[in-house]
Design a protein around this motif. Structure first.
Motif, PDB file in Angstrom:
ATOM      1  N   PRO A 189     -10.841   4.000   9.274  1.00  0.00           N
ATOM      2  CA  PRO A 189     -10.490   4.319   7.881  1.00  0.00           C
ATOM      3  C   PRO A 189     -10.825   3.158   6.942  1.00  0.00           C
ATOM      4  CG  PRO A 189      -8.555   4.347   9.363  1.00  0.00           C
ATOM      5  CD  PRO A 189      -9.656   3.614  10.049  1.00  0.00           C
ATOM      6  N   MET A 190     -10.680   3.408   5.647  1.00  0.00           N
ATOM      7  CA  MET A 190     -10.904   2.340   4.668  1.00  0.00           C
ATOM      8  C   MET A 190      -9.651   2.151   3.809  1.00  0.00           C
ATOM      9  SD  MET A 190     -13.549   3.994   1.936  1.00  0.00           S
ATOM     10  CE  MET A 190     -13.190   5.576   1.182  1.00  0.00           C
ATOM     11  N   HIS A 191      -9.837   1.591   2.603  1.00  0.00           N
ATOM     12  CA  HIS A 191      -8.679   1.151   1.830  1.00  0.00           C
ATOM     13  C   HIS A 191      -8.027   2.254   1.009  1.00  0.00           C
ATOM     14  CE1 HIS A 191     -12.104   1.145  -0.695  1.00  0.00           C
ATOM     15  NE2 HIS A 191     -11.476   0.735  -1.760  1.00  0.00           N
ATOM     16  N   ARG A 192      -8.634   3.457   0.986  1.00  0.00           N
ATOM     17  CA  ARG A 192      -7.954   4.574   0.297  1.00  0.00           C
ATOM     18  C   ARG A 192      -7.258   5.475   1.307  1.00  0.00           C
ATOM     19  NH1 ARG A 192      -8.383   2.109  -4.391  1.00  0.00           N
ATOM     20  NH2 ARG A 192     -10.520   1.851  -5.106  1.00  0.00           N
ATOM     21  N   ASP A 193      -7.229   5.082   2.562  1.00  0.00           N
ATOM     22  CA  ASP A 193      -6.836   6.007   3.627  1.00  0.00           C
ATOM     23  C   ASP A 193      -5.509   5.652   4.272  1.00  0.00           C
ATOM     24  OD1 ASP A 193      -9.251   7.382   3.235  1.00  0.00           O
ATOM     25  OD2 ASP A 193     -10.306   5.874   4.426  1.00  0.00           O
ATOM     26  N   LEU A 194      -4.585   5.187   3.452  1.00  0.00           N
ATOM     27  CA  LEU A 194      -3.258   4.838   3.947  1.00  0.00           C
ATOM     28  C   LEU A 194      -2.707   5.943   4.847  1.00  0.00           C
ATOM     29  CD1 LEU A 194      -0.982   2.791   3.737  1.00  0.00           C
ATOM     30  CD2 LEU A 194      -0.203   3.933   1.648  1.00  0.00           C
ATOM     31  N   GLY A 195      -2.856   7.179   4.424  1.00  0.00           N
ATOM     32  CA  GLY A 195      -2.319   8.315   5.179  1.00  0.00           C
ATOM     33  C   GLY A 195      -2.931   8.445   6.554  1.00  0.00           C
ATOM     34  N   CYS A 196      -4.174   8.025   6.695  1.00  0.00           N
ATOM     35  CA  CYS A 196      -4.834   8.138   7.992  1.00  0.00           C
ATOM     36  C   CYS A 196      -4.242   7.137   8.983  1.00  0.00           C
ATOM     37  CB  CYS A 196      -6.337   7.948   7.842  1.00  0.00           C
ATOM     38  SG  CYS A 196      -7.228   8.283   9.370  1.00  0.00           S
ATOM     39  N   TYR A 197      -3.988   5.911   8.505  1.00  0.00           N
ATOM     40  CA  TYR A 197      -3.347   4.923   9.396  1.00  0.00           C
ATOM     41  C   TYR A 197      -1.993   5.453   9.861  1.00  0.00           C
ATOM     42  CZ  TYR A 197      -6.771   1.637   7.455  1.00  0.00           C
ATOM     43  OH  TYR A 197      -7.924   1.024   7.079  1.00  0.00           O
ATOM     44  N   LEU A 198      -1.246   6.034   8.920  1.00  0.00           N
ATOM     45  CA  LEU A 198       0.091   6.525   9.258  1.00  0.00           C
ATOM     46  C   LEU A 198       0.018   7.678  10.250  1.00  0.00           C
ATOM     47  CD1 LEU A 198       1.690   6.474   5.680  1.00  0.00           C
ATOM     48  CD2 LEU A 198       2.245   4.920   7.575  1.00  0.00           C
ATOM     49  N   VAL A 199      -0.826   8.640   9.966  1.00  0.00           N
ATOM     50  CA  VAL A 199      -0.870   9.835  10.806  1.00  0.00           C
ATOM     51  C   VAL A 199      -1.410   9.498  12.201  1.00  0.00           C
ATOM     52  CG1 VAL A 199      -3.166  10.791  10.317  1.00  0.00           C
ATOM     53  CG2 VAL A 199      -1.254  12.321  10.602  1.00  0.00           C
ATOM     54  N   ARG A 200      -2.184   8.421  12.312  1.00  0.00           N
ATOM     55  CA  ARG A 200      -2.691   8.007  13.623  1.00  0.00           C
ATOM     56  C   ARG A 200      -1.719   7.073  14.340  1.00  0.00           C
ATOM     57  NH1 ARG A 200      -5.770  11.305  15.788  1.00  0.00           N
ATOM     58  NH2 ARG A 200      -6.761   9.732  17.075  1.00  0.00           N
ATOM     59  N   GLY A 201      -0.582   6.805  13.742  1.00  0.00           N
ATOM     60  CA  GLY A 201       0.460   6.114  14.501  1.00  0.00           C
ATOM     61  C   GLY A 201       0.742   4.677  14.113  1.00  0.00           C
ATOM     62  N   MET A 202       0.095   4.187  13.054  1.00  0.00           N
ATOM     63  CA  MET A 202       0.411   2.821  12.633  1.00  0.00           C
ATOM     64  C   MET A 202       1.683   2.878  11.776  1.00  0.00           C
ATOM     65  SD  MET A 202      -2.182   0.063  10.973  1.00  0.00           S
ATOM     66  CE  MET A 202      -3.210  -0.094  12.441  1.00  0.00           C
ATOM     67  N   SER A 203       2.655   2.040  12.096  1.00  0.00           N
ATOM     68  CA  SER A 203       3.948   2.176  11.435  1.00  0.00           C
ATOM     69  C   SER A 203       3.919   1.576  10.030  1.00  0.00           C
ATOM     70  CB  SER A 203       5.036   1.480  12.260  1.00  0.00           C
ATOM     71  OG  SER A 203       4.860   0.078  12.186  1.00  0.00           O
ATOM     72  N   PRO A 204       4.730   2.136   9.122  1.00  0.00           N
ATOM     73  CA  PRO A 204       4.846   1.535   7.784  1.00  0.00           C
ATOM     74  C   PRO A 204       5.290   0.075   7.843  1.00  0.00           C
ATOM     75  CG  PRO A 204       5.911   3.691   7.829  1.00  0.00           C
ATOM     76  CD  PRO A 204       5.538   3.364   9.249  1.00  0.00           C
ATOM     77  N   GLU A 205       6.107  -0.283   8.851  1.00  0.00           N
ATOM     78  CA  GLU A 205       6.562  -1.675   8.996  1.00  0.00           C
ATOM     79  C   GLU A 205       5.369  -2.610   9.168  1.00  0.00           C
ATOM     80  OE1 GLU A 205       7.970   0.863  10.498  1.00  0.00           O
ATOM     81  OE2 GLU A 205      10.131   0.705  10.141  1.00  0.00           O
ATOM     82  N   ARG A 206       4.484  -2.259  10.089  1.00  0.00           N
ATOM     83  CA  ARG A 206       3.334  -3.133  10.366  1.00  0.00           C
ATOM     84  C   ARG A 206       2.376  -3.179   9.179  1.00  0.00           C
ATOM     85  NH1 ARG A 206       0.250  -1.473  15.461  1.00  0.00           N
ATOM     86  NH2 ARG A 206      -0.558  -3.604  15.450  1.00  0.00           N
ATOM     87  N   ILE A 207       2.244  -2.048   8.497  1.00  0.00           N
ATOM     88  CA  ILE A 207       1.335  -2.017   7.337  1.00  0.00           C
ATOM     89  C   ILE A 207       1.909  -2.881   6.212  1.00  0.00           C
ATOM     90  CG2 ILE A 207       0.386  -0.527   5.535  1.00  0.00           C
ATOM     91  CD1 ILE A 207       0.274   1.716   7.706  1.00  0.00           C
ATOM     92  N   LEU A 208       3.187  -2.729   5.954  1.00  0.00           N
ATOM     93  CA  LEU A 208       3.820  -3.516   4.892  1.00  0.00           C
ATOM     94  C   LEU A 208       3.832  -5.000   5.240  1.00  0.00           C
ATOM     95  CD1 LEU A 208       6.639  -1.077   3.936  1.00  0.00           C
ATOM     96  CD2 LEU A 208       5.272  -2.319   2.244  1.00  0.00           C
TER      97      LEU A 208
END
Lengths: 323, 328
Positions: free
Chosen positions: A65-84
């Protein structure tokens, strides 16, 4: 992978899009309040593309994914904690403070490849993953995203050509959001639809409404199925609108207000929620509860990320090389 | 018991590819014109193209940026692609894929990118500005890459094996003027020569020459002539430029007190500048004369024989410079 979804699947899409929007709104608010580090990017308006495409992949498929694809990281299992935590430069972030905002959010245990700022670079990398699957005769697919801006690069064309020659299980989603930073489409290209670049290389192309999550999901699921069957690569042009600036610092005054107003009427998150309410799949009360759950989840993640420790400067030199 | 045969530099590279592709099914070769009955512009991949066929020795369209990027994707998925750029000069067309993506990935998010790019470099064969270059400094300047430049057939084989087995992106500069002109002993088998360890090509006491690639041979030739003056020269063949065996450099300079750095690449901001600065910083107390450097002129590499010969460092240039250093 079916190209239509049962009611649980449809509700899942609503959840992931609402979670994405909640996190996106929180990031924008935090940065405006001075609680951020460096810059950040909003994917507001892109939720249906990021979530719809990500949801269409199988568990073993790979995505870049790229920088507009926040939802893709989430739906593929990356947690909001790690992203934040990553956005705040924390040790607990995906890159341990090495890379900024959504850049470099790669985790091979989640089959996610991180991107570099030179955006079309993810295209051949995802293609290479697809070529590896093909070489090992694994029934896996690689998908990546890019924008209207990078569809003008040589590498975009090089990758489509190579993907077609290799008949690789590769899917490219082009998020046509009308602007490359401040430059509108008509100053970037003399064509109306980016999808016409696909058949020029022998790649199957399709246009979808990028604000309709079901349309994105269906088109991507069909492309993924085609790739998995061994029938080669596809390009999906998802037309949408970047609803905020290029990055947090950018007020995007160069975008005509009426254009944004027009697209605001078709906000992808509320559009899907309204559709589910209209067809009786979702009650107003359930929707309210869903929003509350997303809010609480993101608030907890913010609290975690803000409290998480910063990296120790003594670790600065570690990890440049794999052992 | 390991058999020692004499192979050309080119056949040693071809043998390393064959050995490693036999050993590891994750190794594939990508490049323009590498496959089929053609087997590469210099025929380096002809042996493996014949042995393994088009599934593993894969012709690519003329899209270095894309197929080097694809090599990164394959590497992330556990493969070990070996890319041939037809001439080292063309590596610039794949620059972003190398320096932006591959070189930074492990530091940023911890994923290994184990590919090798084989780059046929160097000139002296009347090939003009775009088929004669030595662009190693660009990559030595880039954190996250490894850069090697073997000078002998044995090192060409052993270091290619090490490069393919390394978990990082490695740029392997092979000196094409040595392909068929240089023959030497090459061990049988599959033993790698570790990256980051220099070799003393010739022992001596009076002057240290730090060099790599084709100029190792010019330096050894110069050392033979200087022996007639009663000057003994120690020639250090670095073999690996990143990481660099700085201990070997320091040890030799501590012994000789004089250091000359020689490379075929142009001198301006070349790898020799880093080595000279390193010696000045770390071994100043041992020096009996200023550190000197020899490299190509700071001009595009010209084609015509008298022009190219003037551009290139020769054994004669090395002899003359060492004599100046000894007399200093």
């Amino acid at each position: 992978m079916t190209e239509s979804l049962d009611s649980a699947g449809k509700l899942n899409l609503a959840y992931w899009m609402r979670l994405t929007r909640t996190l996106d709104d929180a990031l924008v608010a935090m940065w405006k309040q001075g609680r951020g580090v460096g810059g950040t990017f909003s994917g507001r308006g892109h939720e249906a593309i990021a979530v719809g495409a990500g949801y269409a992949l199988g568990p073993d498929d790979v995505v870049a994914p790229m920088h507009r694809d926040l939802g893709c990281y989430l739906v593929r299992g990356m947690s909001p904690e790690r992203i934040l935590a990553n956005q705040l430069g924390k040790e607990a972030g995906v890159t341990k403070g090495r890379d900024a905002n959504l850049h470099g959010l790669g985790d091979l245990s989640l089959n996610i490849i991180g991107f570099v700022s030179h955006l079309p670079q993810s295209l051949p990398v995802a293609l290479g993953a697809a070529m590896a699957f093909q070489y090992r005769e694994e029934p896996r697919v690689a998908l990546t995203f890019t924008g209207d801006g990078s569809s003008n690069t040589g590498l975009f064309h090089e990758t489509l050509n190579l993907a077609a020659v290799q008949k690789a299980p590769f899917v490219l989603v082009v998020e046509n959001n009308q602007y490359a930073y401040s430059t509108p489409l008509h100053e970037q290209m003399a064509i109306d639809d980016i999808v016409v670049r696909a058949p020029a290389h022998g790649v199957v192309g399709e246009i979808v409404d990028g604000n309709d999550v079901m349309a994105v999901y269906s088109a991507v699921a069909a492309a993924v199925a085609r790739a998995r069957r061994g029938d080669g690569p596809s390009l999906i042009e998802a037309k949408t609108m970047r609803m905020l600036g290029h990055a947090i610092h950018d007020g995007a005054e160069y975008v005509p207000a009426e254009l944004l107003e027009k697209w605001q009427q078709r906000d992808p998150v509320t559009l899907w929620e309204a559709a589910l309410v209209a067809e009786g799949a979702l009650s107003e009360a359930t929707l309210e509860r869903l929003r509350g759950e997303c809010h609480d989840e993101i608030e907890a993640a913010i609290e975690y990320a803000e409290r998480a420790p910063l990296p120790d400067p003594a670790t600065i030199g570690t990890g440049v090389y794999a052992t | 018991m390991t058999e020692i045969r004499h192979l050309t530099y080119l056949d040693a590279i071809a043998e390393a590819l064959s050995v490693e592709m036999e050993r590891d099914p994750n190794v594939v070769v990508l490049g323009t014109d590498v496959g089929g009955s053609f087997g590469g512009a210099f025929k380096v991949t002809k042996r493996v193209a014949t042995q393994f066929g088009p599934r593993r020795v894969r012709n690519m369209p003329m899209t270095e940026l894309a197929f080097i990027g694809a090599a990164s994707g394959m590497a992330l998925m556990g493969m070990r692609p070996v890319v041939e750029v037809q001439f080292a000069d063309f590596i610039s067309t794949g620059f972003d894929s190398i320096v932006q993506f591959a070189a930074t990935t492990h530091y940023r998010w911890g994923a290994a990118v184990p590919w090798v790019i084989r780059a046929p470099s160097d000139g002296g064969i009347r090939s003009g500005p775009f088929h004669s270059q030595n662009p190693e400094a660009w990559f030595v300047h880039t954190p996250g890459l490894k850069v090697v430049a073997p000078a002998t057939p044995a090192d060409a084989k052993g270091m290619l094996l090490a490069s393919i087995r390394d978990d990082n992106p490695v740029i392997y500069f092979e000196a094409k003027p040595l392909y068929r002109s240089l023959k030497g002993p090459v061990p049988d088998g599959s033993e790698a020569i570790p990256i980051g360890v220099a070799r003393i090509a010739q022992e001596g006491d009076d002057v240290t020459i730090v060099t790599y690639g084709s100029t190792v041979h010019d330096s050894v030739q110069a050392a033979a002539e200087l022996a007639g003056d009663g000057v003994t020269v120690e020639v250090i063949d670095l073999r690996s430029l990143k990481p660099m065996d700085t201990d070997a450099i320091l040890e030799s300079v501590a012994k000789t007190g004089r250091a000359l750095v020689v490379h075929a690449a142009n001198r301006m901001a070349g790898v020799g500048a880093e080595i000279a600065a390193f010696i000045a910083e770390e071994a100043f107390g041992h020096l009996d004369a200023p550190v000197r450097r020899l490299g190509g002129m700071d001009i595009p590499i010209p084609f015509s024989p008298p022009l190219e010969d003037t551009y290139r460092v020769s054994a004669y240039d090395i002899v003359r410079t060492v004599r100046e250093m000894v007399a200093w």
